[in-house]
Design a protein around this motif. Structure first.
Motif, PDB file in Angstrom:
ATOM      1  N   ASN A  15       0.860  -1.179   0.000  1.00  0.00           N
ATOM      2  CA  ASN A  15       0.000   0.000   0.000  1.00  0.00           C
ATOM      3  C   ASN A  15       0.897   1.230   0.000  1.00  0.00           C
ATOM      4  O   ASN A  15       1.335   1.690   1.044  1.00  0.00           O
ATOM      5  CB  ASN A  15      -0.905  -0.009   1.230  1.00  0.00           C
ATOM      6  CG  ASN A  15      -1.888  -1.151   1.223  1.00  0.00           C
ATOM      7  OD1 ASN A  15      -2.645  -1.313   0.269  1.00  0.00           O
ATOM      8  ND2 ASN A  15      -1.883  -1.968   2.265  1.00  0.00           N
TER       9      ASN A  15
ATOM     10  N   TYR B 266       0.654  -2.268   7.360  1.00  0.00           N
ATOM     11  CA  TYR B 266      -0.251  -1.777   6.330  1.00  0.00           C
ATOM     12  C   TYR B 266       0.498  -1.495   5.030  1.00  0.00           C
ATOM     13  O   TYR B 266       0.063  -1.908   3.943  1.00  0.00           O
ATOM     14  CB  TYR B 266      -0.958  -0.513   6.815  1.00  0.00           C
ATOM     15  CG  TYR B 266      -1.733   0.194   5.731  1.00  0.00           C
ATOM     16  CD1 TYR B 266      -2.987  -0.263   5.344  1.00  0.00           C
ATOM     17  CD2 TYR B 266      -1.198   1.304   5.072  1.00  0.00           C
ATOM     18  CE1 TYR B 266      -3.697   0.371   4.331  1.00  0.00           C
ATOM     19  CE2 TYR B 266      -1.900   1.941   4.061  1.00  0.00           C
ATOM     20  CZ  TYR B 266      -3.147   1.467   3.694  1.00  0.00           C
ATOM     21  OH  TYR B 266      -3.836   2.082   2.685  1.00  0.00           O
TER      22      TYR B 266
ATOM     23  N   GLY C 151       1.315  -4.587   3.181  1.00  0.00           N
ATOM     24  CA  GLY C 151       0.201  -5.456   2.808  1.00  0.00           C
ATOM     25  C   GLY C 151      -0.226  -6.453   3.853  1.00  0.00           C
ATOM     26  O   GLY C 151      -1.065  -7.324   3.566  1.00  0.00           O
TER      27      GLY C 151
ATOM     28  N   SER D 267      -5.155  -4.463   6.024  1.00  0.00           N
ATOM     29  CA  SER D 267      -5.785  -3.627   4.998  1.00  0.00           C
ATOM     30  C   SER D 267      -6.482  -2.394   5.572  1.00  0.00           C
ATOM     31  O   SER D 267      -6.810  -1.473   4.819  1.00  0.00           O
ATOM     32  CB  SER D 267      -6.802  -4.455   4.208  1.00  0.00           C
ATOM     33  OG  SER D 267      -7.795  -4.991   5.081  1.00  0.00           O
ATOM     34  N   ASP D 268      -6.704  -2.372   6.874  1.00  0.00           N
ATOM     35  CA  ASP D 268      -7.451  -1.272   7.490  1.00  0.00           C
ATOM     36  C   ASP D 268      -6.485  -0.301   8.162  1.00  0.00           C
ATOM     37  O   ASP D 268      -5.979  -0.564   9.247  1.00  0.00           O
ATOM     38  CB  ASP D 268      -8.439  -1.832   8.517  1.00  0.00           C
ATOM     39  CG  ASP D 268      -9.337  -0.747   9.109  1.00  0.00           C
ATOM     40  OD1 ASP D 268      -9.198   0.426   8.693  1.00  0.00           O
ATOM     41  OD2 ASP D 268     -10.157  -1.074   9.985  1.00  0.00           O
ATOM     42  N   LYS D 269      -6.246   0.845   7.518  1.00  0.00           N
ATOM     43  CA  LYS D 269      -5.296   1.806   8.076  1.00  0.00           C
ATOM     44  C   LYS D 269      -5.845   2.540   9.293  1.00  0.00           C
ATOM     45  O   LYS D 269      -5.085   3.151  10.047  1.00  0.00           O
ATOM     46  CB  LYS D 269      -4.853   2.796   7.010  1.00  0.00           C
ATOM     47  CG  LYS D 269      -5.943   3.715   6.496  1.00  0.00           C
ATOM     48  CD  LYS D 269      -5.458   4.517   5.287  1.00  0.00           C
ATOM     49  CE  LYS D 269      -4.268   5.368   5.570  1.00  0.00           C
ATOM     50  NZ  LYS D 269      -3.825   6.162   4.410  1.00  0.00           N
TER      51      LYS D 269
END
Length: 342
Positions: free
Chosen positions: A2, A190, A193, A196-198
């Motif tokens: 990400n 995050y 990877g 997924s939830d920042k």
């Protein structure tokens, strides 16, 4: 992965650690929980020991730091000063009971106080930590978490070998350090990877930032944070940052609508962007966030009209060791694209 740019440091030390002597072994630092705790300790000591009566802060400053020391029995005076304009002559009361806070703004500019003979000079070197080695002030202090990837920490130093405050371990501030470090680890997960939830780590960062305003005035840096700090290759971190900044400045010469790093000397903290208007700044900020580039405003909540206007037109972009030249090219491309299509 990400991919995103800016905001708080994540936990990633492998490429920036050192086995040799630490930068922080070079002189007699005293470490505090935060930069503002360090300043509070210096002022409290000086008021008690030397009878300091008034503290001069620049009008353009982080006013939460001013509020943090406002409980001390001393007069606080704001002198008209910001990093975007040339400084006029400032009328300080030049006596041994006066203290002048001289800020190294973004590693780009600070006041020349060579005319001051009696007043105590305290330099805020948060944005240019290495310059402590050349300081001639009575005292220096700074926050460490803005330039280095540590969860908390501040420092005090006296180039004139004056008495420095001491700080004590504090359970609540130690917990805050652990929460901030957890946020750094989760941000790394995050970015790579793993999650997924920042919002998981953003909430911890936001909570810890709010908690910095609590009055941990006499709190020491936790020993485990000190171990992390002493493992960092400060010279490498700052060299990589300067390479990125120099590259960005060369590429940004073609954007006429933007003032960038108003004084390209010394070791800049990052990219300081001054837009033509507040509206353009707000549009640019929204555009950058849409492209996962997260600028900062240093600092919001200014108090006088001129400083409010200047802060309203300014954005700050991180250019530190986290980013390769390819990453910097991506950021510059987005800036150029915004102004070419404005």
């Amino acid at each position: 992965m990400n991919k995103e740019f800016g905001s708080d440091f994540h936990y990633s030390y492998k490429e920036i650690t050192i086995d040799e002597k630490s930068f922080f072994d070079s002189i007699s630092f005293v470490f505090s929980f935060s930069g503002r705790s360090g300043l509070h300790g210096i002022l409290k000591e000086g008021i008690s020991r030397y009878g300091w009566k008034r503290i001069y802060f620049p009008s353009y400053y982080c006013h939460s730091v001013v509020d943090f020391v406002a409980t001390l029995p001393v007069e606080i005076v704001l002198y008209s000063c910001n990093p975007f304009e040339f400084f006029d002559r400032i009328d300080f009361i030049d006596s041994s009971q006066s203290v002048i806070i001289n800020v190294d703004f973004f590693g780009l500019k600070k006041l020349n106080l060579s005319s001051i003979k009696e007043a105590i000079i305290i330099e805020d070197l948060t944005h240019n930590i290495e310059s402590v080695l050349n300081s001639t002030a009575h005292y220096c202090f700074g926050s460490l978490r803005k330039e280095l990837p540590v969860p908390v920490g501040g420092f005090c130093y006296s180039p004139k070998n004056l008495e420095l405050p001491s700080f004590q371990s504090n359970f609540e501030s130690d917990i805050l350090a652990s929460e901030k470090f957890a946020a750094m680890i989760l941000k790394r997960e995050y970015l790579y990877g793993g999650i997924s939830d920042k919002d998981i780590y953003r909430g911890l960062f936001e909570k810890s930032e709010d908690d910095f305003n609590k009055l941990y005035t006499n709190s020491a840096m936790p020993e485990w944070v000190k171990s992390l700090l002493f493992s960092l290759d400060v010279k490498k971190i700052n060299t990589l940052k300067q390479v990125n900044i120099d590259f960005a400045l060369r590429e940004l010469k073609v954007i006429n609508q933007l003032k960038v790093n108003f004084n390209n000397t010394g070791k800049a903290f990052g990219l300081v962007l001054e837009c033509e208007t507040v509206l353009v700044k707000n549009q640019l900020k929204d555009y950058l966030v849409e492209n996962k580039i997260y600028p900062a405003i240093l600092w919001p909540n200014q108090q006088n009209d001129n400083d409010i206007l200047l802060a309203g037109k300014m954005l700050f972009l991180h250019m530190d060791y986290r980013y390769s030249l390819s990453d910097i090219k991506t950021i510059i491309f987005k800036l150029q694209n915004f102004f070419n299509h404005e």
